[in-house]
Design an enzyme around this catalytic site. Sequence first.
Site, PDB file in Angstrom:
ATOM      1  N   ARG A 168      -0.568  -0.607  18.283  1.00 11.45           N
ATOM      2  CA  ARG A 168      -0.917  -1.267  16.651  1.00 11.45           C
ATOM      3  C   ARG A 168      -0.337  -0.404  15.499  1.00 11.45           C
ATOM      4  O   ARG A 168       0.421  -0.395  15.431  1.00 11.45           O
ATOM      5  CB  ARG A 168      -2.980  -0.902  16.625  1.00 11.45           C
ATOM      6  CG  ARG A 168      -3.173   0.354  16.852  1.00 11.45           C
ATOM      7  CD  ARG A 168      -2.429   1.040  15.974  1.00 11.45           C
ATOM      8  NE  ARG A 168      -3.026   0.633  15.370  1.00 11.45           N
ATOM      9  CZ  ARG A 168      -2.413   1.411  13.668  1.00 11.45           C
ATOM     10  NH1 ARG A 168      -0.954   2.499  14.385  1.00 11.45           N
ATOM     11  NH2 ARG A 168      -2.509   1.614  12.651  1.00 11.45           N
ATOM     12  N   ASP A 199      -0.293  -5.793   6.440  1.00  8.77           N
ATOM     13  CA  ASP A 199       0.081  -6.778   7.740  1.00  8.77           C
ATOM     14  C   ASP A 199       0.507  -8.227   7.328  1.00  8.77           C
ATOM     15  O   ASP A 199       0.960  -8.743   8.341  1.00  8.77           O
ATOM     16  CB  ASP A 199      -1.696  -6.693   8.520  1.00  8.77           C
ATOM     17  CG  ASP A 199      -1.481  -5.181   9.155  1.00  8.77           C
ATOM     18  OD1 ASP A 199      -2.507  -4.491   8.937  1.00  8.77           O
ATOM     19  OD2 ASP A 199      -1.989  -5.886  11.155  1.00  8.77           O
TER      20      ASP A 199
END
Length: 358
Positions: free
Chosen positions: A49, A240
């Site tokens: 991740r 992100d």
Amino acid sequence: MNGQYKAFWIDNNGFVEVIDQTKLPFLEETIVLKNADDAIRAIKDMIVRGAGVIGNIGALGVYLAVKENQDLKYIVKKIKQIRESRPTAVNLMWAVDLMLEKILNANKNDDLLELSFAQAIKICDEDSKRSTLIAKYGCDVLEKIMKEKGKTSINVLTHCNAGWLAIVDDGSALAPIYEAKRRGIEIHVYVDETRPRNQGANLTAWELSKDEINHTIIPDNTGGYLMQQGLVDVCIVGADRVSANGDVANKIGTYLKALAAYDNNIPFYVAIPEGTLDFEIKDGVKDIPIETRSEDEVKYIKGLNKQGIVEEVLITLKDSKAVNYGFDITPARLVTALITEKGLCKTNEKSIKEKFKQ
Ligand code: MRU
């Protein structure tokens, strides 16, 4: 780098071996990804991740698809599935699209496997170089803050994990912190635990411990109080996705830290490599897609029991409802600047365009 990174590497059989981040900090285990479906599962289940590493494994997942089957229809189908494996971190789409472009533009005589491997490694290597530059520019910021305050040490607050588990090979938000250690600066990091998946408590604290960097884990709601008390000199987080106008999507809870920093006149920096920018989205608050994950991630918590066994326990009534947005958006106006491989960049459309678009 030949495929050797801290969070994943290429094994002797040409497969991709990753640190299983769901097991940290209690168990240091790895998993070998042998095909595109393994890569998709690793991304979906958050075995890997963090925006950058999701992009890298996406790119390597395309290489694994080519390794399995060189039929173009098959490769394109797998690319689409990889691209859709998580929605918010745009590094995934960025990296996978670079792979697709390379494959579609291949010449008849090109060896598709060699070509896709080389392109995936190039993406990872370039991210690693970006991380090194973010470390340098970010640490210059830390030194400047210390100088202005007349201090010989610095307190940084960070949210989630944006270290080398998230961006090869120094991280984004943690890169300036690692550089500070290398420069001999006395640094202390407040690590938000980052509910519900606890990336701060489980991953950032683990990374910082490995490097013997002084840190303290804090419950997510503590940052505002620390800022009021003058205990935080600067906040640095990763992202992100950053929209064309400079709005920042990062782990849920980032927005509240930015608000508290703004209210207390504390600089709030966002460290990102180029692949985190999304020029297609003009208004991040309105249009960045936010991942919603299972409510079980809120209702259950994982830890080590008294017998030393990792266990998951329910912390609410079984029937209680929960909602689990993975990310929130910090409006550009609350961000002091982006720390990028090209230096600092103000969070507005003009500055971002000037720095990153030819
Ligand atoms: O859900 P995750 O753990 O993939 O989310 C990670 C984050 O939000 C990080 O802070 C972000 O990716 C920046 S790190 C490059």
